[in-house]
Write a protein that holds these residues in place. Structure first.
Motif, PDB file in Angstrom:
ATOM      1  N   ILE B 108       0.864  -1.188   0.000  1.00 44.34           N
ATOM      2  CA  ILE B 108       0.000   0.000   0.000  1.00 44.34           C
ATOM      3  C   ILE B 108       0.897   1.234   0.000  1.00 44.34           C
ATOM      4  CG2 ILE B 108      -1.687   1.362   1.301  1.00 44.34           C
ATOM      5  CD1 ILE B 108      -2.836  -1.278   2.344  1.00 44.34           C
ATOM      6  N   LEU B 109       0.781   2.032  -1.047  1.00 45.65           N
ATOM      7  CA  LEU B 109       1.537   3.281  -1.149  1.00 45.65           C
ATOM      8  C   LEU B 109       0.754   4.398  -0.480  1.00 45.65           C
ATOM      9  CD1 LEU B 109       2.541   2.931  -4.903  1.00 45.65           C
ATOM     10  CD2 LEU B 109       4.021   2.533  -2.923  1.00 45.65           C
ATOM     11  N   ALA B 110       1.337   4.975   0.540  1.00 49.07           N
ATOM     12  CA  ALA B 110       0.684   6.102   1.230  1.00 49.07           C
ATOM     13  C   ALA B 110       1.767   7.139   1.479  1.00 49.07           C
ATOM     14  CB  ALA B 110       0.046   5.630   2.530  1.00 49.07           C
ATOM     15  N   THR B 111       2.370   7.560   0.377  1.00 50.17           N
ATOM     16  CA  THR B 111       3.610   8.328   0.437  1.00 50.17           C
ATOM     17  C   THR B 111       3.391   9.832   0.470  1.00 50.17           C
ATOM     18  OG1 THR B 111       3.656   8.126  -1.963  1.00 50.17           O
ATOM     19  CG2 THR B 111       4.989   6.581  -0.741  1.00 50.17           C
ATOM     20  N   GLY B 112       2.135  10.244   0.452  1.00 53.44           N
ATOM     21  CA  GLY B 112       1.887  11.690   0.433  1.00 53.44           C
ATOM     22  C   GLY B 112       2.208  12.285  -0.918  1.00 53.44           C
ATOM     23  N   VAL B 113       2.264  13.597  -0.955  1.00 56.67           N
ATOM     24  CA  VAL B 113       2.590  14.257  -2.215  1.00 56.67           C
ATOM     25  C   VAL B 113       3.990  14.819  -2.166  1.00 56.67           C
ATOM     26  CG1 VAL B 113       0.360  14.908  -3.128  1.00 56.67           C
ATOM     27  CG2 VAL B 113       1.413  16.297  -1.338  1.00 56.67           C
ATOM     28  N   VAL B 114       4.622  14.801  -3.297  1.00 52.42           N
ATOM     29  CA  VAL B 114       5.862  15.534  -3.463  1.00 52.42           C
ATOM     30  C   VAL B 114       5.445  16.977  -3.668  1.00 52.42           C
ATOM     31  CG1 VAL B 114       7.901  15.842  -4.887  1.00 52.42           C
ATOM     32  CG2 VAL B 114       6.974  13.553  -4.507  1.00 52.42           C
ATOM     33  N   SER B 115       5.812  17.815  -2.705  1.00 50.27           N
ATOM     34  CA  SER B 115       5.246  19.166  -2.734  1.00 50.27           C
ATOM     35  C   SER B 115       5.925  20.050  -3.777  1.00 50.27           C
ATOM     36  CB  SER B 115       5.342  19.803  -1.354  1.00 50.27           C
ATOM     37  OG  SER B 115       6.646  19.649  -0.850  1.00 50.27           O
ATOM     38  N   THR B 116       7.082  19.636  -4.242  1.00 50.42           N
ATOM     39  CA  THR B 116       7.725  20.408  -5.303  1.00 50.42           C
ATOM     40  C   THR B 116       7.618  19.646  -6.615  1.00 50.42           C
ATOM     41  OG1 THR B 116       9.761  19.289  -4.711  1.00 50.42           O
ATOM     42  CG2 THR B 116       9.449  21.510  -3.854  1.00 50.42           C
ATOM     43  N   LEU B 117       7.633  20.359  -7.684  1.00 49.15           N
ATOM     44  CA  LEU B 117       7.702  19.725  -8.987  1.00 49.15           C
ATOM     45  C   LEU B 117       9.105  19.160  -9.191  1.00 49.15           C
ATOM     46  CD1 LEU B 117       5.797  22.412 -11.056  1.00 49.15           C
ATOM     47  CD2 LEU B 117       4.997  20.154 -10.360  1.00 49.15           C
ATOM     48  N   LEU B 118       9.233  18.241 -10.103  1.00 48.61           N
ATOM     49  CA  LEU B 118      10.565  17.745 -10.455  1.00 48.61           C
ATOM     50  C   LEU B 118      11.358  18.877 -11.099  1.00 48.61           C
ATOM     51  CD1 LEU B 118       9.991  14.172 -11.931  1.00 48.61           C
ATOM     52  CD2 LEU B 118      10.115  14.930  -9.566  1.00 48.61           C
ATOM     53  N   PHE B 119      12.652  18.846 -10.933  1.00 42.29           N
ATOM     54  CA  PHE B 119      13.507  19.821 -11.611  1.00 42.29           C
ATOM     55  C   PHE B 119      13.643  19.443 -13.082  1.00 42.29           C
ATOM     56  CE2 PHE B 119      15.175  19.769  -7.205  1.00 42.29           C
ATOM     57  CZ  PHE B 119      14.769  21.047  -6.864  1.00 42.29           C
ATOM     58  N   ASN B 120      13.834  20.451 -13.901  1.00 43.47           N
ATOM     59  CA  ASN B 120      14.131  20.157 -15.302  1.00 43.47           C
ATOM     60  C   ASN B 120      15.366  19.274 -15.368  1.00 43.47           C
ATOM     61  OD1 ASN B 120      12.054  21.468 -16.606  1.00 43.47           O
ATOM     62  ND2 ASN B 120      13.131  23.458 -16.537  1.00 43.47           N
ATOM     63  N   GLY B 121      15.280  18.200 -16.102  1.00 44.88           N
ATOM     64  CA  GLY B 121      16.418  17.303 -16.259  1.00 44.88           C
ATOM     65  C   GLY B 121      16.457  16.186 -15.237  1.00 44.88           C
ATOM     66  N   GLU B 122      15.694  16.330 -14.150  1.00 48.35           N
ATOM     67  CA  GLU B 122      15.766  15.330 -13.078  1.00 48.35           C
ATOM     68  C   GLU B 122      15.412  13.936 -13.574  1.00 48.35           C
ATOM     69  OE1 GLU B 122      13.611  16.354  -9.538  1.00 48.35           O
ATOM     70  OE2 GLU B 122      13.514  14.284  -8.840  1.00 48.35           O
ATOM     71  N   LEU B 220      17.015  14.934  -2.021  1.00 48.20           N
ATOM     72  CA  LEU B 220      16.438  14.284  -0.845  1.00 48.20           C
ATOM     73  C   LEU B 220      15.183  15.029  -0.416  1.00 48.20           C
ATOM     74  CD1 LEU B 220      19.894  13.861   0.882  1.00 48.20           C
ATOM     75  CD2 LEU B 220      18.642  12.132  -0.409  1.00 48.20           C
ATOM     76  N   ARG B 221      14.045  14.460  -0.821  1.00 54.46           N
ATOM     77  CA  ARG B 221      12.761  15.040  -0.444  1.00 54.46           C
ATOM     78  C   ARG B 221      12.148  14.209   0.676  1.00 54.46           C
ATOM     79  NH1 ARG B 221      12.358  15.045  -6.219  1.00 54.46           N
ATOM     80  NH2 ARG B 221      12.393  17.158  -7.074  1.00 54.46           N
ATOM     81  N   GLN B 222      11.041  14.734   1.244  1.00 53.86           N
ATOM     82  CA  GLN B 222      10.328  13.929   2.236  1.00 53.86           C
ATOM     83  C   GLN B 222       9.833  12.636   1.607  1.00 53.86           C
ATOM     84  OE1 GLN B 222       7.375  16.325   4.240  1.00 53.86           O
ATOM     85  NE2 GLN B 222       8.965  17.798   4.786  1.00 53.86           N
ATOM     86  N   SER B 223       9.364  12.707   0.378  1.00 54.31           N
ATOM     87  CA  SER B 223       9.064  11.476  -0.336  1.00 54.31           C
ATOM     88  C   SER B 223       9.489  11.632  -1.781  1.00 54.31           C
ATOM     89  CB  SER B 223       7.579  11.117  -0.227  1.00 54.31           C
ATOM     90  OG  SER B 223       6.792  12.150  -0.734  1.00 54.31           O
ATOM     91  N   ASP B 224       9.948  10.531  -2.337  1.00 53.30           N
ATOM     92  CA  ASP B 224      10.437  10.567  -3.709  1.00 53.30           C
ATOM     93  C   ASP B 224       9.267  10.454  -4.674  1.00 53.30           C
ATOM     94  OD1 ASP B 224      13.071  10.670  -2.829  1.00 53.30           O
ATOM     95  OD2 ASP B 224      13.145   8.504  -2.603  1.00 53.30           O
ATOM     96  N   PRO B 225       9.462  10.924  -5.902  1.00 57.10           N
ATOM     97  CA  PRO B 225       8.414  10.751  -6.913  1.00 57.10           C
ATOM     98  C   PRO B 225       8.090   9.264  -7.029  1.00 57.10           C
ATOM     99  CG  PRO B 225      10.171  12.168  -7.727  1.00 57.10           C
ATOM    100  CD  PRO B 225      10.644  11.588  -6.437  1.00 57.10           C
ATOM    101  N   VAL B 226       6.828   8.928  -6.816  1.00 60.21           N
ATOM    102  CA  VAL B 226       6.467   7.524  -6.648  1.00 60.21           C
ATOM    103  C   VAL B 226       6.715   6.720  -7.923  1.00 60.21           C
ATOM    104  CG1 VAL B 226       4.033   7.754  -7.245  1.00 60.21           C
ATOM    105  CG2 VAL B 226       4.745   6.085  -5.534  1.00 60.21           C
ATOM    106  N   GLU B 227       6.622   7.366  -9.067  1.00 59.81           N
ATOM    107  CA  GLU B 227       6.856   6.635 -10.324  1.00 59.81           C
ATOM    108  C   GLU B 227       8.313   6.214 -10.452  1.00 59.81           C
ATOM    109  OE1 GLU B 227       6.230   9.807 -10.013  1.00 59.81           O
ATOM    110  OE2 GLU B 227       6.863  11.016 -11.749  1.00 59.81           O
ATOM    111  N   ASN B 228       9.179   6.854  -9.669  1.00 55.08           N
ATOM    112  CA  ASN B 228      10.583   6.441  -9.684  1.00 55.08           C
ATOM    113  C   ASN B 228      10.827   5.284  -8.707  1.00 55.08           C
ATOM    114  OD1 ASN B 228      10.939   8.454 -11.512  1.00 55.08           O
ATOM    115  ND2 ASN B 228      11.911   9.885 -10.072  1.00 55.08           N
ATOM    116  N   ILE B 229      10.009   5.178  -7.683  1.00 50.26           N
ATOM    117  CA  ILE B 229      10.125   4.067  -6.732  1.00 50.26           C
ATOM    118  C   ILE B 229       9.630   2.782  -7.364  1.00 50.26           C
ATOM    119  CG2 ILE B 229       9.324   3.164  -4.510  1.00 50.26           C
ATOM    120  CD1 ILE B 229       8.975   5.989  -3.529  1.00 50.26           C
ATOM    121  N   LEU B 235       0.050   6.780 -13.711  1.00 49.42           N
ATOM    122  CA  LEU B 235      -0.304   8.019 -13.034  1.00 49.42           C
ATOM    123  C   LEU B 235      -1.484   8.686 -13.734  1.00 49.42           C
ATOM    124  CD1 LEU B 235       3.187   9.624 -12.336  1.00 49.42           C
ATOM    125  CD2 LEU B 235       1.893   8.009 -10.945  1.00 49.42           C
ATOM    126  N   ASP B 236      -2.093   9.612 -13.020  1.00 48.49           N
ATOM    127  CA  ASP B 236      -3.156  10.437 -13.579  1.00 48.49           C
ATOM    128  C   ASP B 236      -2.687  11.870 -13.319  1.00 48.49           C
ATOM    129  OD1 ASP B 236      -5.433  11.633 -14.373  1.00 48.49           O
ATOM    130  OD2 ASP B 236      -6.761  10.627 -12.935  1.00 48.49           O
TER     131      ASP B 236
END
Lengths: 293, 293
Positions: B108-122, B220-229, B235-236
């Motif tokens: 069960i993924l309950a990782t919250g939201v990544v509050s920042t957008l990804l950086f260009n190139g990330e 290092l964010r509080q949670s990583d972009p889940v599509e990378n995990i 995604l939607d």
């Protein structure tokens, strides 16, 4: 009539409805909460609830009391009447109870589940002898014979009223109680209803014990089959079909809690109530925006 | 290894994850709760929450404490490590943290939201110089130059470790703090990252102040972009696509709470956590039933 008109009508005061009320009032909407019983009868019967996060080991009765006092502190209009019919209109939905008419721009259905299946013949004879409201329809049966099938003590008053105007009134309580004080005109029967038969109109009610020749059958449940309250509402089996945002097949009508399907759990209901209210508020905003100035 | 194998891995200890844990333990499942910070950082910052039914006027910090103590009383395995990758397998999902490997029949993924957008190139340079874990990938950058962009104090240890093995380490904290005790090898920069550039591998990080020539960028964010995990997860837009039962595009993987989309509200998260766990339990049952005897 100002008190009879709301931004959002919340139909049902269980966990879903109360959660919707809290968020709606915080967002400063005029809310009418329709709850004709003493909040969720179903939850009150739960001995212990231990999976509502943050409130461990609570009785169902204690939990619904906490919800109700939280919600009522936010000052919705509490209307202790049962909603019998909802009619969509151009700008407002009209909600009918036994004695009053209300209007609301949006509706949230949080009516719980009808725990019994419909009786055979019930749907066929609705409006042709089958009724959910003695106060509304009783006069049509003056001097005739009727049966009252009731799942709540409310039915005792309804049967008493019918006893004044009908010839024979059979009362079939589907709950345990003391019926010694019922009026003499009302005959209390310990029987399980099976099916309703007739031709153009109801002619008889068959129970597990006997056949009752009657012209009318009143059925009083904790909540009525929702498709009878709001015709045209799309169902998914026995439950209301909803999208992820809790919208239904009728624009402006949202649903939350047990009436949208299993699991029948408190946290699911409160989450859906919140979501339904936020979606209703978005709907209000989009309607306002699309109006000519 | 018995303690490294679970029926359900719950990734994230906010309201959604904690709600899932409570219901899962009541249903007697072996639960691993992965929470590397001190439960929901986001909720802890909420001054007052007043629309979680039953607990009026509570601080975010108070509410998450009530949730955590409720959940931990039910005895899940609490694993204070960040999940970096999840790999589906025949019978088990494998979950990797910086130092350990775990297995679970469902996730069960309950990782919250990544509050920042990804950086260009990330996204383009992930695995080609961009990394989310210094402990895992630091050795690849021995003697080279790296930048560490961090949204949590965890990044200070990661940067410290890199300081021991890399040539130049630039630390770009995206939070307020006291950095006077950072090792001398680590250069703390007050700058906002803008974009990552390179060719086959990362060559530079551009900030609002300067260009840093680096071979590696640790984020290092509080949670990583889940599509990378969990690659392949549908995604939607920015959030995980879920069905009404909280199932995702990957069988055996469920999601709940903020990571499934707005509204970012406590009651929505707890309701979804409950639902995700019940769906995960159904999935466990269906897998068991379909096994040969």
């Amino acid at each position: 009539m100002a008190n009879n008109r709301f931004d959002v009508a919340v139909v049902g005061g269980g966990p879903a409805g109360l959660s919707a009320v809290i968020t709606g009032r915080i967002r400063n909407k005029e809310i009418g909460l329709f709850e004709h019983l003493d909040f969720s009868q179903k939850l009150q019967k739960a001995h212990i609830v231990d999976n509502y996060p943050g409130i461990p080991q609570v009785s169902g009765k204690g939990l619904i009391q906490q919800f109700a006092s939280h919600a009522l502190a936010h000052g919705p209009a509490l209307i202790k009447e049962k909603v019998l019919n909802i009619f969509p209109g151009d700008e407002f939905f009209t909600l009918l109870t036994a004695g009053n008419t209300y209007e609301a721009k949006t509706v949230i259905l949080a009516t719980g589940v009808v725990s019994t299946l419909l009786f055979n013949g019930e749907r066929d004879f609705l409006g042709r002898g089958v009724s959910y409201c003695a106060t509304c329809d009783g006069r049509m049966f003056e001097g005739k014979d009727v049966a009252v099938i009731s799942y709540t003590t409310e039915g005792e008053n309804e049967a008493g009223f019918l006893g004044e105007i009908c010839r024979n009134v059979y009362y079939l309580p589907q709950y345990k109680g003391d019926f010694s004080k019922m009026r003499a005109e009302v005959k209390v029967l310990d029987a399980k209803p099976k099916a309703i038969f007739g031709d153009a109109q109801v002619e008889k009610l068959v129970t597990d014990k006997e056949e009752l020749k009657v012209h009318g059958v009143f059925i009083l449940r904790q909540s009525d089959p929702v498709e009878n309250i709001l015709p045209g509402l799309e169902l998914d089996g026995e439950v209301i079909k909803v999208n992820r945002d809790m919208s239904t097949s009728i624009p402006g009508v949202f649903a939350a809690g047990d009436c949208t399907g299993k699991p029948w759990q408190v946290a699911k209901a409160t989450g859906e109530g919140l979501m339904a209210m936020l979606s209703a508020i978005s709907y209000l905003g989009s309607k306002r925006d699309s109006k000519p100035e």
